[in-house]
Design a protein around this motif. Structure first.
Motif, PDB file in Angstrom:
ATOM      1  N   PRO A 111       1.018  -1.427  -0.129  1.00 40.19           N
ATOM      2  CA  PRO A 111       0.013  -0.038   0.067  1.00 40.19           C
ATOM      3  C   PRO A 111       0.575   1.128   0.097  1.00 40.19           C
ATOM      4  O   PRO A 111       0.296   2.344   0.104  1.00 40.19           O
ATOM      5  CB  PRO A 111      -0.825  -0.201   1.442  1.00 40.19           C
ATOM      6  N   LEU A 112       2.262   1.206  -0.252  1.00 38.87           N
ATOM      7  CA  LEU A 112       3.120   2.464  -0.213  1.00 38.87           C
ATOM      8  C   LEU A 112       3.332   3.121  -1.504  1.00 38.87           C
ATOM      9  O   LEU A 112       3.718   2.250  -2.505  1.00 38.87           O
ATOM     10  CB  LEU A 112       4.274   2.063   0.746  1.00 38.87           C
ATOM     11  N   SER A 113       3.463   4.319  -1.348  1.00 45.12           N
ATOM     12  CA  SER A 113       4.254   5.021  -2.399  1.00 45.12           C
ATOM     13  C   SER A 113       5.520   4.837  -2.562  1.00 45.12           C
ATOM     14  O   SER A 113       6.197   4.273  -1.614  1.00 45.12           O
ATOM     15  CB  SER A 113       3.839   6.617  -2.475  1.00 45.12           C
ATOM     16  N   HIS A 114       6.153   5.311  -3.441  1.00 45.60           N
ATOM     17  CA  HIS A 114       7.757   5.299  -3.897  1.00 45.60           C
ATOM     18  C   HIS A 114       8.429   5.869  -2.416  1.00 45.60           C
ATOM     19  O   HIS A 114       9.281   5.257  -1.892  1.00 45.60           O
ATOM     20  CB  HIS A 114       8.089   5.848  -5.177  1.00 45.60           C
ATOM     21  N   THR A 115       7.918   7.132  -2.360  1.00 47.75           N
ATOM     22  CA  THR A 115       8.464   7.734  -1.125  1.00 47.75           C
ATOM     23  C   THR A 115       8.373   6.962   0.057  1.00 47.75           C
ATOM     24  O   THR A 115       9.392   6.946   1.121  1.00 47.75           O
ATOM     25  CB  THR A 115       8.018   9.189  -0.876  1.00 47.75           C
ATOM     26  N   GLU A 116       7.157   6.426   0.490  1.00 50.91           N
ATOM     27  CA  GLU A 116       7.136   5.669   1.833  1.00 50.91           C
ATOM     28  C   GLU A 116       7.858   4.595   1.529  1.00 50.91           C
ATOM     29  O   GLU A 116       8.229   4.027   2.634  1.00 50.91           O
ATOM     30  CB  GLU A 116       5.751   5.384   2.004  1.00 50.91           C
ATOM     31  N   THR A 117       8.029   3.788   0.654  1.00 57.18           N
ATOM     32  CA  THR A 117       8.802   2.590   0.395  1.00 57.18           C
ATOM     33  C   THR A 117      10.404   2.807   0.677  1.00 57.18           C
ATOM     34  O   THR A 117      10.919   2.129   1.649  1.00 57.18           O
ATOM     35  CB  THR A 117       8.725   2.062  -0.971  1.00 57.18           C
ATOM     36  N   THR A 118      10.738   4.013   0.241  1.00 60.25           N
ATOM     37  CA  THR A 118      12.034   4.679   0.479  1.00 60.25           C
ATOM     38  C   THR A 118      12.094   4.436   2.066  1.00 60.25           C
ATOM     39  O   THR A 118      13.248   4.219   2.716  1.00 60.25           O
ATOM     40  CB  THR A 118      12.460   5.608  -0.285  1.00 60.25           C
ATOM     41  N   GLU A 119      11.112   5.177   2.727  1.00 57.13           N
ATOM     42  CA  GLU A 119      11.304   5.438   4.168  1.00 57.13           C
ATOM     43  C   GLU A 119      11.274   4.141   4.761  1.00 57.13           C
ATOM     44  O   GLU A 119      11.951   3.862   5.987  1.00 57.13           O
ATOM     45  CB  GLU A 119       9.929   6.365   4.445  1.00 57.13           C
ATOM     46  N   LEU A 120      10.503   3.132   4.387  1.00 57.30           N
ATOM     47  CA  LEU A 120      10.128   1.832   4.811  1.00 57.30           C
ATOM     48  C   LEU A 120      11.806   1.066   4.989  1.00 57.30           C
ATOM     49  O   LEU A 120      12.143   0.461   5.919  1.00 57.30           O
ATOM     50  CB  LEU A 120       9.329   1.098   4.420  1.00 57.30           C
ATOM     51  N   PHE A 121      12.316   1.265   3.991  1.00 62.41           N
ATOM     52  CA  PHE A 121      13.838   0.763   3.605  1.00 62.41           C
ATOM     53  C   PHE A 121      14.713   1.430   4.759  1.00 62.41           C
ATOM     54  O   PHE A 121      15.669   0.519   5.085  1.00 62.41           O
ATOM     55  CB  PHE A 121      13.901   0.542   2.260  1.00 62.41           C
ATOM     56  N   ARG A 122      14.665   2.599   4.780  1.00 62.39           N
ATOM     57  CA  ARG A 122      15.461   3.199   5.974  1.00 62.39           C
ATOM     58  C   ARG A 122      15.190   2.598   7.170  1.00 62.39           C
ATOM     59  O   ARG A 122      16.197   2.266   7.891  1.00 62.39           O
ATOM     60  CB  ARG A 122      15.082   4.675   5.938  1.00 62.39           C
ATOM     61  N   ILE A 123      13.906   2.361   7.332  1.00 59.65           N
ATOM     62  CA  ILE A 123      13.833   1.745   8.844  1.00 59.65           C
ATOM     63  C   ILE A 123      14.258   0.197   8.846  1.00 59.65           C
ATOM     64  O   ILE A 123      14.980  -0.253   9.739  1.00 59.65           O
ATOM     65  CB  ILE A 123      12.215   1.885   9.084  1.00 59.65           C
ATOM     66  N   VAL A 124      13.985  -0.492   7.712  1.00 58.99           N
ATOM     67  CA  VAL A 124      14.538  -1.656   7.777  1.00 58.99           C
ATOM     68  C   VAL A 124      15.965  -1.853   7.913  1.00 58.99           C
ATOM     69  O   VAL A 124      16.738  -2.773   8.427  1.00 58.99           O
ATOM     70  CB  VAL A 124      13.958  -2.595   6.388  1.00 58.99           C
ATOM     71  N   ASN A 125      16.668  -0.911   7.267  1.00 56.17           N
ATOM     72  CA  ASN A 125      18.216  -1.050   7.320  1.00 56.17           C
ATOM     73  C   ASN A 125      18.690  -0.794   8.786  1.00 56.17           C
ATOM     74  O   ASN A 125      19.600  -1.242   9.139  1.00 56.17           O
ATOM     75  CB  ASN A 125      18.655  -0.071   6.246  1.00 56.17           C
ATOM     76  N   GLU A 126      17.993   0.494   9.393  1.00 55.50           N
ATOM     77  CA  GLU A 126      18.433   0.791  10.838  1.00 55.50           C
ATOM     78  C   GLU A 126      18.115  -0.619  11.696  1.00 55.50           C
ATOM     79  O   GLU A 126      18.929  -0.878  12.542  1.00 55.50           O
ATOM     80  CB  GLU A 126      17.299   1.770  11.126  1.00 55.50           C
ATOM     81  N   LEU A 127      16.834  -1.453  11.429  1.00 55.59           N
ATOM     82  CA  LEU A 127      16.587  -2.282  12.323  1.00 55.59           C
ATOM     83  C   LEU A 127      17.859  -3.581  12.258  1.00 55.59           C
ATOM     84  O   LEU A 127      18.146  -3.997  13.232  1.00 55.59           O
ATOM     85  CB  LEU A 127      15.233  -3.070  12.037  1.00 55.59           C
ATOM     86  N   LYS A 128      18.197  -3.575  10.766  1.00 46.75           N
ATOM     87  CA  LYS A 128      19.186  -4.656  10.782  1.00 46.75           C
ATOM     88  C   LYS A 128      20.549  -4.283  11.193  1.00 46.75           C
ATOM     89  O   LYS A 128      21.218  -5.113  11.878  1.00 46.75           O
ATOM     90  CB  LYS A 128      19.719  -4.714   9.048  1.00 46.75           C
ATOM     91  N   GLN A 129      20.814  -2.952  11.340  1.00 46.37           N
ATOM     92  CA  GLN A 129      22.017  -2.607  12.119  1.00 46.37           C
ATOM     93  C   GLN A 129      21.998  -2.757  13.591  1.00 46.37           C
ATOM     94  O   GLN A 129      23.034  -2.558  13.967  1.00 46.37           O
ATOM     95  CB  GLN A 129      22.112  -1.235  11.774  1.00 46.37           C
TER      96      GLN A 129
END
Length: 500
Positions: free
Chosen positions: A175-193
């Protein structure tokens, strides 16, 4: 070394279906592991086992080499396992605030200890979590007033508000836009770290190759392969999912274009839709392109009588319509396959047969409105076969079908009703490549039969692949009409983002 989660020889059966057969799966802390497969492959079922939703499985689950007995959601959460389901509305409480939904797990635990809820502290905590994730939604706003994308982000915020070590994301970007998907991936990468392991279920292969380190592919309830992302190509992923080579995704429509069937002039509703004008001819597929939140869904619902028209007119076959309810829209010859299929497109607690005949029961009525059940079941059986709906029988509840097969049921219902205009709102959301091709074939067949098609999607490649003309929506208005064969994805995206 971080934490390692392993599932070994996982099997589970449902009435008439062996959903999983000796499946192995593992994920390491600090990595994202993609889990893919065609609809019905068993990936969501496997994750429901891991998250404690399915308890009657055989096989073992290990964390750091120690066997864990996960037979309830509580047991899973105690091991740091959290899941964010694709169908967000089933996991959120609409009449509670954003903060209450984010902190729901804490609220439930405190109630069990008979402690009073400290509302100010709760909202301060929720606001801190949301701000940390850069989710700009007020903590005291009611969830029912959120967009679909905002609801998704609230669910992810709830998951990471706990001691989350293993986070399962089921089609998180649908359900996410391109901008929201980019933001989600930022969150995912932070969680991985931070050492969180991410299990990423998605049908969007470019995202998988961007965010994941490993990939497990399933087919027919079994694991086909597990590979490092750098050791596999997208083509190999698709072929492993389907068990065969993938032909051209979009069919040749080759429909004869006739006269204008539907005209929309200056249409507005009370909220999002503003002064929209468009037309569709018999045998034509028009696209409604735009980002998430552009007003595509709202326009589709307004045309279907779901929301009130405040200005403008809708003319079908030369007759002006007064669309005050979906019932009137159906009687006039309009059909809508909605974006949120489980919530609006199908009756999940009813059988496949009941769903397929729901919009055309009058055809099966004898004297005194008595339904001819035999004729109804025969027609449903015929439709199941023609659409390739994977189900043991027509009596199986729709909730037990995969997402792609649920979508075929939602479409099949309207094929039996035989409308003049078919409105498809994000019809391939959460659907695998094989089922997508089946849906495109169904739409092409409708066009060849002289039906007018509205195809609303934020997937610009699909708009390019299946439509004749495209109207781009931005902020609830049509900003341009383009002949699809004479445009490209870059131009559609330009206008979708407010370009002029």
């Amino acid at each position: 070394m971080g934490k390692q989660l392993e599932m070994k020889k996982i099997s589970i059966e449902f009435p008439g279906v062996k959903a999983l057969s000796d499946v192995d799966f593992s994920v390491q802390s600090g990595t994202a592991h993609a889990l893919v497969g065609a609809n019905g492959a068993g990936k969501s079922t496997l994750m429901k086992v891991l998250s404690g939703a399915h308890v009657h499985y055989s096989g073992d689950i290990f964390i750091d080499g120690m066997k864990r007995d996960i037979r309830s959601p509580k047991a899973a959460q105690e091991q740091g396992i959290q899941i964010v389901y694709q169908e967000v509305d089933t996991a959120l409480i609409p009449y509670l605030t954003v903060g209450e939904n984010v902190m729901l797990n804490d609220m439930v635990q405190n109630m069990g200890k008979k402690q009073r809820v400290q509302w100010k502290e709760l909202h301060n905590k929720a606001t801190s979590i949301l701000e940390d994730m850069k989710i700009h939604v007020p903590s005291k706003k009611l969830v029912r007033d959120l967009t679909l994308a905002e609801k998704q982000m609230v669910l992810i915020a709830r998951a990471v508000s706990t001691e989350c070590k293993f986070l399962i994301l089921d089609e998180p970007t649908a359900p996410l836009s391109h901008t929201e998907t980019t933001e989600l991936f930022r969150i995912v990468n932070e969680l991985k770290q931070k050492g969180v392991a991410i299990i990423f279920i998605s049908h969007r292969l470019p995202e998988i190759f961007e965010i994941c380190e490993e990939i497990t592919i399933m087919r027919n309830g079994e694991r086909v392969t597990c590979r490092k992302i750098e050791d596999i190509t997208r083509t190999e992923v698709v072929e492993n999912m389907l068990g065969k080579t993938m032909d051209e995704q979009f069919p040749e429509v080759n429909a004869s274009i006739g006269d204008v069937i539907l005209e929309v002039n200056g249409l507005s509703d009370a909220e999002k839709v503003k002064n929209v004008s468009l037309n569709i001819k018999a045998g034509e597929i028009i696209g409604l392109a735009g980002l998430v939140g552009a007003g595509k869904t709202e326009l589709c619902k307004t045309l279907f009588g779901h929301t009130s028209i405040t200005a403008g007119e809708v003319i079908l076959n030369g007759r002006k319509l007064s669309l005050k309810s979906p019932h009137e829209a159906v009687k006039s010859g309009l059909a809508l396959v909605p974006e949120e299929r489980r919530k609006e497109g199908v009756l999940v607690q009813e059988s496949v047969s009941a769903n397929l005949t729901a919009a055309s029961l009058g055809k099966f009525c004898k004297t005194f409105s008595i339904v001819d059940r035999k004729a109804e079941k025969e027609k449903a059986k015929e439709t199941i076969a023609s659409l390739g709906i994977k189900t043991p029988s027509g009596e199986v509840k729709v909730e037990n079908l995969s997402g792609g097969n649920q979508q075929k049921v939602a479409i099949g219902k309207w094929l039996m009703a035989d409308a003049d205009v078919y409105i498809f709102d994000e019809p391939t959301k959460g659907v695998d490549v094989g089922a997508k091709k089946d849906i495109f074939e169904l739409i092409a067949k409708l066009a060849r039969n002289g039906k007018a098609i509205i195809y609303a999607s934020s997937e610009l490649s699909e708009i390019m692949g299946i439509t004749n003309r495209t109207y781009v929506l931005y902020d609830g208005s049509t900003v341009i009409e383009l002949e699809t064969s004479k445009t490209n994805e870059e131009e559609l995206l330009f206008y979708s983002t407010g370009g002029k």
